[in-house]
Design an enzyme around this catalytic site. Structure first.
Site, PDB file in Angstrom:
ATOM      1  N   SER A  34       0.826  -1.203   0.000  1.00  0.00           N
ATOM      2  CA  SER A  34       0.000   0.000   0.000  1.00  0.00           C
ATOM      3  C   SER A  34       0.866   1.261   0.000  1.00  0.00           C
ATOM      4  O   SER A  34       1.877   1.334   0.706  1.00  0.00           O
ATOM      5  CB  SER A  34      -0.894   0.000   1.239  1.00  0.00           C
ATOM      6  OG  SER A  34      -1.611   1.209   1.306  1.00  0.00           O
ATOM      7  N   CYS A 140      -2.034   3.282  12.308  1.00  0.00           N
ATOM      8  CA  CYS A 140      -2.349   4.706  12.447  1.00  0.00           C
ATOM      9  C   CYS A 140      -2.752   4.990  13.881  1.00  0.00           C
ATOM     10  O   CYS A 140      -3.192   4.099  14.602  1.00  0.00           O
ATOM     11  CB  CYS A 140      -3.468   5.065  11.487  1.00  0.00           C
ATOM     12  SG  CYS A 140      -4.880   3.974  11.702  1.00  0.00           S
TER      13      CYS A 140
END
Ligand SMILES: Cc1cc2nc3c(=O)[nH]c(=O)nc-3n(C[C@H](O)[C@H](O)[C@H](O)COP(=O)(O)OP(=O)(O)OC[C@H]3O[C@@H](n4cnc5c(N)ncnc54)[C@H](O)[C@@H]3O)c2cc1C
Ligand SMILES: Cc1cc2nc3c(=O)[nH]c(=O)nc-3n(C[C@H](O)[C@H](O)[C@H](O)COP(=O)(O)OP(=O)(O)OC[C@H]3O[C@@H](n4cnc5c(N)ncnc54)[C@H](O)[C@@H]3O)c2cc1C
Ligand SMILES: Cc1cc2nc3c(=O)[nH]c(=O)nc-3n(C[C@H](O)[C@H](O)[C@H](O)COP(=O)(O)O)c2cc1C
Ligand SMILES: Cc1cc2nc3c(=O)[nH]c(=O)nc-3n(C[C@H](O)[C@H](O)[C@H](O)COP(=O)(O)O)c2cc1C
Ligand code: FES
Ligand code: FES
Lengths: 328, 292, 328, 292
Positions: A34, A140
């Site tokens: 990603s 995150c």
């Protein structure tokens, strides 16, 4: 001997490169990491050759990404602090997805959110035709738990994975951070909460300082290390995770060659993601696919799956305590 | 140097084909990473080098304003990791050659500087969107400074082929650092040189020069690269006189092909500030949208 | 002007390279990393030029070390699983120490033990003239807590440091592992328990697999990564630790040049240790010392201590949550 | 090639001196890492290369059995990280030269293979403890195989200088892979070659040869390197006849100077198994203490 038999007998034996990741069958185990993949690569390679597409992480809301400079190089590695510039989920569905519909390659969408609920609702919204799997980028900051990344702790990983699992029937991959002290424990939490696979791993938190200005080289001060330099570290984490969980482990970190991919599969990876290598050799993924086939042919390995967890550990060598920090 | 033509299959082209399960037979690479062969490599002055390499047809089809990502050799004691973006300085589709004009700056360009004739250099391109030359323009003005001159250079040739007149306003620290002036002359372009050492390169003087060119009907469009100060002058004039313009921007790059978002810059699109990737949405942008 | 004044005026200005680490004054901030230094280097450099000596980690008992192969190289890095071959504390005091007594350079002894009590008693035994400081290598498995290395957790770090502190009056340096998820928290625990400095850090747990044999490249299966490849990671940890604690942080990880040392000092290190670089350039340490002097002269920095924590962070840049994993 | 003598200060020597606060003026490096200049580099056969470099006086003072750690250049696509140990093959203190004879094996030696005359090679040495030649020995036997011959080679010269007669028993896969036979001959040594392809290299035949040499009074001591099978034969004979012997051992190395303990091997010292560092305690060890 009839001519057909003859032709078959003389044809080079082929290798079965296909792998199955939590129910999703891939034509080969090679896919982008990603954030290192987009339509531009179509100019370089035939997208129908990839094992899967993995998108840059998207978020529900619009995000600008981090201040510049966003990358700095170091020997054998890159530090990036791109952040997640995102045009939001609607843009993705309407503008980006159609682009990939033209190909016969499964589309894996990487998502992120600051809360477990945000993850779940995004996953639900993206459980639509055309999306083959969700990759939850849980490296995150979790704003409900003092900003630590979800994947830093088993508990927060379990919580976010469980909510994701309830929100979608799509194959669910959970992407872990290499920055925690016990990656296999976090992998176990993801498995327990219903993940179909874990991706090991994201980048390693790093820093660089400019000796002319004495300022950090990155606008964000710190960033994530990727590229060949991190391979031995992440390979170890893949090995540990593959021992800890039964679900497939997808290896990601410093893979540039078919040999690197084989090393990861031997350590326990069922598939691999290629990131930074694409920046140096844009056709790295297809070169790796070709190299995997050659490797198997050469070693007379009929199925690539035969490599998975294939590392040979001799019983006598199995160390115990000294493992955690063998240098100590 | 070998006299045979170099049939160096690009990595992309090589791997796109054989043995690909599920491969689409009709697919063809338009951007290639390949080992090009150094045909010539010369110092233009103390800072700049002119590099010519033999490459594939895809690479040699590059257009003015496009760029390549060069995988630089390692100079002693340094290890450049990323590729380095370099504008097309010249392309010869017949000879299968591309040219670069670069300034020796840091580790990567110091690595380039070690290349000898016959060596191989891994080039990736052509990348980005180049300049657009409207055939209806009778004359254009190219304003550049520093390495920006390299980027503007191939415009001169294309403009000439279109029958478009080119006036180049070139800025440099010193007269001896002006590069590609001869190239422009050879394509029939006028070159006006301004330098810091002669105190002619200030924005006020450049504005005066440009106003005169506009007044003389020598400027149907601006093309610029390499100086945001000079870009601002042109933006003002373009606004005032309703002239179109294009600017080639620079930004640090990792992938060079739109994947990584490290090369974004701010652009003003109808009053809204948006991020664009220099490598993918550019490097050539509308003059009025660019922000310094 | 009298001749003396004249001479002074014309002499090159000198740089004060001395630093003080928890009360121990060093002539310069450059010393070896434990396990990469021994008498052999005396053939290469003048030992009186080093900031300190740091010994290979010793244990109370005799230890054989790990099975071979003990090292494998990777691009820009080394993975080692030497273990701690040790001839025991008596041998050290009787045979090794006298060797260093000839020099005017402080001797720092690295010690290890499987229990907090073991650490304490070893430190007590080594609190003798001729030893200038104790470096506790707590990256070793703590057999009281299911084999995790002490430095993996704040609690076990605090416990072992406290017992060490009670056992010795010598300056106490605690060497941390980079393999935990929250190094600054562990550093705080060491500080709270009375450490005089923390050394950041030991090697990063890694692995490599031999593609011919499919066996791990190291006899111990896993090993510790060191060398230039790890510098950005450990530099980040030094930066984080220097913000978390007031005691000096000693930086260690991938330092090969004076520039690397400067980068570490700007990030917050008060001194640096050089390990793997010595294997490639045996005179690396003295070259770095000379380079530090040149750097300071060139930049007109009168005292090397002016570099410590000198990284310039602009307020506006100070990120918040995004820090933990800026790529996320 | 430059005709001036190479005054390449070693890194160690350079940094040991000037500006050192608290430096001990009398200290001097005895092991140096320095950039030596390639004087000649030739293929001996398909596998072996003979490399001669110009170096410092310290390095050229190396003795038989000692070794150097070479920082190998990077061959294309590979990045050897550690130095590579190579035995001294010859030293000329007058010419300031050392020689190596090496087999192209992996990344490091492939890197060495790229060196051209005039290139620089970072060598570190001399390292380890070499062979000890007791002047009272009238004749010695050197038994070697593979790269072991390179290690034994400088013995021939020293023995000659001592007036000691040398018989070399050299083993190889094929006759064309035997190296340094001429070198031994040139120093007046006898060479007995045994090869796999001629089925003469088996331990039984070598034992027969050695027994004959002992019977002939041609063996006051054994020197060996490169084959544990042949080492065991010599250990048996040394035991039986009460002969001294020395063996040069190999082991993977990181530091090469006793710091890291990666190069340990087991030795049998009076019945006790002890670890010793090949780089520091050896590479030459007492024949009877060595374990395969
Ligand atoms: C589209 C484009 C076209 C370019 N064309 C040319 C050209 O034709 N001739 C020329 O001399 N230069 C050109 N440049 C600038 C050139 O890319 C840099 O000079 C070069 O990357 C410097 O690399 P280095 O390793 O020598 O310097 P370093 O300073 O050591 O480089 C460190 C990092 O910063 C990046 N960087 C440094 N300067 C620049 C810059 N000005 N622009 C973008 N990245 C930079 C490098 O790529 C590298 O990632 C162009 C830049 C871009 C973006
Ligand atoms: C004291 C000593 C003296 C030597 N002298 C000679 C000599 O004169 N001529 C010669 O041809 N060879 C000699 N060798 C062996 C030589 O060091 C290896 O062939 C060389 O290191 C191989 O490196 P490579 O990168 O080509 O191979 P690779 O197999 O790629 O090396 C991988 C790693 O293994 C190590 N390694 C591989 N083989 C050996 C070996 N046999 N011994 C020790 N380490 C090894 C390398 O140093 C490196 O760290 C000597 C070894 C030692 C220990
Ligand atoms: C420029 C860049 C951007 C990245 N963006 C993302 C992202 O958006 N989401 C994510 O999960 N990982 C992201 N990553 C991490 C990669 O997916 C991958 O985990 C990491 O780079 C390690 O693999 P590599 O060494 O092959 O690059 C990014 C990495 C790079 C270099
Ligand atoms: C071969 C080797 C042996 C080591 N042995 C020890 C040791 O005994 N004790 C210790 O605390 N650290 C040991 N280390 C770790 C180093 O002291 C240092 O923390 C690490 O190598 C990172 O620094 P570097 O990149 O400069 O090598 C060892 C490292 C290496 C390479
Ligand atoms: S350089 Fe990667 S998007 Fe532009
Ligand atoms: S190679 Fe380091 S001790 Fe021998």
């Amino acid at each position: 001997m009839n001519p057909v038999m003859n032709a078959v007998a003389h044809a080079a034996p082929d290798v079965d490169l296909s792998v199955s990741i939590g129910g999703l069958k891939l034509r080969n185990p090679v896919m982008p990491a990603s954030g290192t993949f987009a339509e531009g690569l179509e100019k370089v390679m035939d997208f129908n050759r990839l094992g899967a597409f993995v998108t840059k992480t998207i978020t529900r809301e619009l995000r600008a990404g981090n201040p510049l400079p966003r990358v700095v190089e170091r020997p054998g590695s890159l530090i990036n602090a791109i952040g997640i510039p995102s045009k939001g989920v609607r843009y993705f569905v309407e503008q980006t997805m159609p682009h990939y519909a033209a190909y016969d390659t499964p589309l894996v969408v990487s998502i992120s959110a600051p809360t477990a609920e945000g993850f779940a609702s995004l996953a639900a919204e993206l459980s639509i035709p055309g999306i083959a799997a969700i990759e939850a980028n849980i490296s995150c900051p979790n704003i409900e738990e003092d900003g630590k990344a979800f994947a830093m702790r088993a508990e927060s990983t379990e919580k976010v994975t469980r909510q994701l699992r309830e929100a979608t029937k799509l194959p669910l991959w959970v992407k872990l951070t290499p920055n925690t002290g016990d990656v296999p424990e976090v992998a176990r939490a993801a498995e327990a909460a219903g993940a179909d696979a874990v991706v090991v791993a994201n980048t390693i938190l790093s820093m660089a300082i400019d000796l002319k200005t004495f300022k950090p080289c990155l606008g964000n001060i710190m960033g994530g290390l990727s590229g060949p330099a991190i391979k031995p570290i992440v390979l170890r984490q893949v090995f540990q995770c593959a021992k800890a969980v039964k679900i497939p482990v997808i290896g990601c970190g410093g893979i540039s060659t078919a040999e690197d991919a084989v090393e990861y599969m031997l350590a326990g990876a069922s598939a691999v993601q290629v990131g930074t290598a694409t920046f140096l050799q844009p056709a790295a993924m297809t070169t790796i696919i070709d190299g995997l086939r050659s490797f198997c042919l050469h070693r007379e390995i009929p199925r690539i799956t035969d490599l998975i967890r294939g590392v040979v550990i001799e019983e006598a060598d199995e160390p115990d305590l000294a493992w955690l920090d063998p240098v100590s | 140097m070998s006299m045979q033509p170099l049939h160096q299959g690009s990595l992309a082209a090589t791997t796109g084909g054989a043995g690909a399960a599920g491969s689409c037979a009709s697919w063809k690479a338009s951007v290639v990473a390949e080992l090009a062969e150094v045909v010539s490599h010369e110092a233009v002055n103390g800072e700049y080098r002119h590099l010519v390499v033999r490459c594939s047809a895809e690479a040699a089809a590059a257009e003015p304003g496009q760029f390549f990502q060069l995988l630089c050799p390692q100079p002693v004691g340094e290890q450049p990791f990323l590729r380095r973006p370099m504008s097309l300085y010249g392309a010869d589709p017949d000879k299968h050659q591309v040219e670069f004009l670069y300034k020796v700056t840091g580790a990567g360009t110091r690595g380039l500087d070690t290349l000898r004739v016959g060596d191989r250099l891994d080039i990736m391109g052509p990348l980005g969107t180049g300049f657009v030359l409207d055939p209806s323009w009778r004359s254009i003005v190219a304003v550049g400074r520093g390495a920006g001159l390299a980027t503007l250079a191939p415009l001169a040739k294309t403009a000439k082929a279109n029958g478009t007149r080119v006036t180049a306003v070139f800025s440099a620290r010193r007269p001896d650092l002006l590069v590609s002036v001869d190239l422009f002359h050879s394509h029939g372009a006028d070159v006006i040189a301004v330098t810091d050492s002669e105190s002619t390169s200030g924005p006020a003087n450049v504005e005066r020069i440009l106003r005169r060119l506009i007044a003389d009907g020598a400027c149907d469009a601006f093309f610029t690269c390499g100086s945001s100060r000079l870009m601002r002058v042109q933006q003002r004039l373009a606004q005032e006189f309703g002239l179109p313009g294009q600017v080639a921007m620079e930004q640090q790059m990792a992938c060079g092909i739109g994947l990584c978002y490290c090369c974004v810059r701010d652009f003003n699109v109808n009053g809204e500030i948006v991020h664009r990737r220099v490598c993918w949405d550019g490097p050539v942008f509308d003059l009025m949208e660019a922000l310094p």
